[in-house]
Write a protein that holds these residues in place. Structure first.
Motif, short mmCIF file in Angstrom:
data_model
loop_
_atom_site.label_atom_id
_atom_site.label_comp_id
_atom_site.label_asym_id
_atom_site.label_seq_id
_atom_site.Cartn_x
_atom_site.Cartn_y
_atom_site.Cartn_z
N ILE A 132 0.85 -1.19 0.00
CA ILE A 132 0.00 0.00 0.00
C ILE A 132 0.89 1.24 0.00
N PRO A 133 0.64 2.21 -0.89
CA PRO A 133 1.51 3.39 -0.99
C PRO A 133 1.29 4.40 0.13
N THR A 134 1.79 4.07 1.33
CA THR A 134 1.62 4.94 2.49
C THR A 134 2.76 5.94 2.66
N GLY A 135 3.86 5.79 1.91
CA GLY A 135 5.00 6.69 2.02
C GLY A 135 4.81 7.96 1.21
N ASP A 136 5.44 9.04 1.63
CA ASP A 136 5.36 10.33 0.96
C ASP A 136 6.24 10.32 -0.29
N THR A 137 5.62 10.39 -1.46
CA THR A 137 6.38 10.33 -2.73
C THR A 137 7.23 11.58 -2.94
N LYS A 138 6.78 12.73 -2.44
CA LYS A 138 7.52 13.98 -2.64
C LYS A 138 8.87 13.96 -1.92
N ARG A 139 8.98 13.13 -0.89
CA ARG A 139 10.23 13.04 -0.13
C ARG A 139 10.95 11.72 -0.39
N GLN A 140 10.53 10.99 -1.42
CA GLN A 140 11.13 9.72 -1.85
C GLN A 140 10.93 8.59 -0.84
N LEU A 141 9.98 8.73 0.07
CA LEU A 141 9.73 7.70 1.07
C LEU A 141 8.83 6.59 0.55
N GLY A 142 8.05 6.88 -0.49
CA GLY A 142 7.15 5.90 -1.07
C GLY A 142 7.14 5.98 -2.58
N SER A 143 6.61 4.95 -3.20
CA SER A 143 6.57 4.88 -4.66
C SER A 143 5.33 5.55 -5.25
N GLY A 144 4.27 5.69 -4.44
CA GLY A 144 3.02 6.20 -4.95
C GLY A 144 2.24 5.18 -5.74
N LEU A 145 2.70 3.92 -5.73
CA LEU A 145 2.08 2.84 -6.51
C LEU A 145 1.65 1.70 -5.59
N ALA A 146 0.55 1.04 -5.97
CA ALA A 146 0.13 -0.18 -5.29
C ALA A 146 0.82 -1.35 -5.97
N ASP A 147 1.58 -2.13 -5.21
CA ASP A 147 2.36 -3.24 -5.76
C ASP A 147 1.66 -4.57 -5.50
N PHE A 148 1.73 -5.47 -6.50
CA PHE A 148 1.24 -6.84 -6.31
C PHE A 148 2.35 -7.79 -6.71
N TYR A 149 2.75 -8.65 -5.77
CA TYR A 149 3.92 -9.51 -5.95
C TYR A 149 3.56 -10.95 -5.57
N LEU A 150 4.00 -11.90 -6.38
CA LEU A 150 3.79 -13.33 -6.14
C LEU A 150 5.15 -14.02 -6.08
N ASN A 151 5.38 -14.81 -5.02
CA ASN A 151 6.68 -15.43 -4.81
C ASN A 151 6.53 -16.92 -4.52
N GLY A 152 7.30 -17.75 -5.25
CA GLY A 152 7.33 -19.19 -5.00
C GLY A 152 8.52 -19.55 -4.14
#
Length: 266
Positions: A132-152
């Motif tokens: 979940i993009p909870t980081g501040d994008t203006k200060r480079q703390l977050g990506s501003g994107l919702a990521d979905f990742y699958l790992n085996g």
């Protein structure tokens, strides 16, 4: 060695890992084990990284990471992870230091095949992560994107004291960054990793891992390749002290880093 040969070798490594396949701390490579039903597992780690020269004006990053997992069912766990970041910048480039909460990760892991004694069959698990993009994008703390990742995840005991773990994953959307570390381009990212851990005493385990990531456009210079030497020391039956030293190559990895943390079951 030509750039093309380097690309082919790295791709071969990642494809192998993906075909056979945030983890058994301090390693990035995840394990197939899950938190027992109705029990909690907590991890705290602090990682201080010196960044690659290509990351300038960002010079260093400190990531204090908090993770809480809960055994929902037998072989099934859910988790939440939130990092607190400090980014150190060049003095002439604006704020010398930026700090705050990064992006929050919610996970689900299912261990659908357990390893059995005297069997060649490994333990297998699959993990899904939604960031979940909870980081501040203006200060480079977050990506501003919702990521979905699958790992085996593949895990195999090579002996009573030595365990091999292999991961292979795909980031379908978002990007792979935590603060300023990771692949910044949007879209599909392929990841692979492996760790080999040995128990030297009843309390001390040491191991080594290699992990990598590459975007779908195969830009090697913007990818990630890093290794860690580390382990953990069992301070109590339910608590360990975790430690590791990191060395990385390419833009998305730290140049060097050190990680310290604790893991607690309750």
């Amino acid at each position: 060695m030509t750039k093309a040969c380097t690309v082919i070798r790295l791709l071969s490594l990642l494809v192998f890992l993906a075909a056979t396949a945030q983890g058994q701390q301090p390693f990035v490579t995840d394990d197939a084990d899950t938190t027992p039903r109705r029990r909690f597992h907590f991890e705290f780690s602090n990682q201080f990284d010196v960044l690659q020269g290509s990351a300038f004006p960002n010079l260093k990053q400190n990531t204090a990471d908090f993770e809480l997992d809960y055994g929902l069912f037998e072989g099934v766990e859910i988790g939440i992870e939130s990092p607190h970041l400090i980014i150190f910048n060049d003095a002439g480039s604006g704020p010398k230091r930026v700090l705050g909460i990064g992006d929050t990760n919610v996970s689900l892991k299912y261990n659908f095949l357990k390893e059995r004694e005297h069997s060649r069959r490994p333990a297998l698990a699959i993990a899904m992560n939604f960031e979940i993009p909870t980081g501040d994008t203006k200060r480079q703390l977050g990506s501003g994107l919702a990521d979905f990742y699958l790992n085996g995840i593949l895990q195999k005991s090579l002996s009573k004291k030595t365990t091999l773990r292999l991961n292979g994953g795909i980031l379908f959307s978002g990007n792979q960054t935590t603060g300023v570390v990771g692949i910044k381009s949007r879209g599909t990212v392929f990841t692979g990793g492996g760790s080999l851990v040995r128990e030297f005493t009843e309390k001390l385990q040491l191991g080594v891992e290699l992990t990598g990531a590459m975007s779908s456009n195969l830009e090697l210079g913007k990818g990630q390749l890093q290794t860690m030497l580390g382990g953990n020391y069992q301070m109590r039956d339910n608590m360990s002290f975790d430690f590791g030293i990191i060395a990385g190559k390419y833009t998305a990895s730290p140049r060097v880093g050190v990680q310290l943390g604790v893991s607690v079951d309750f």
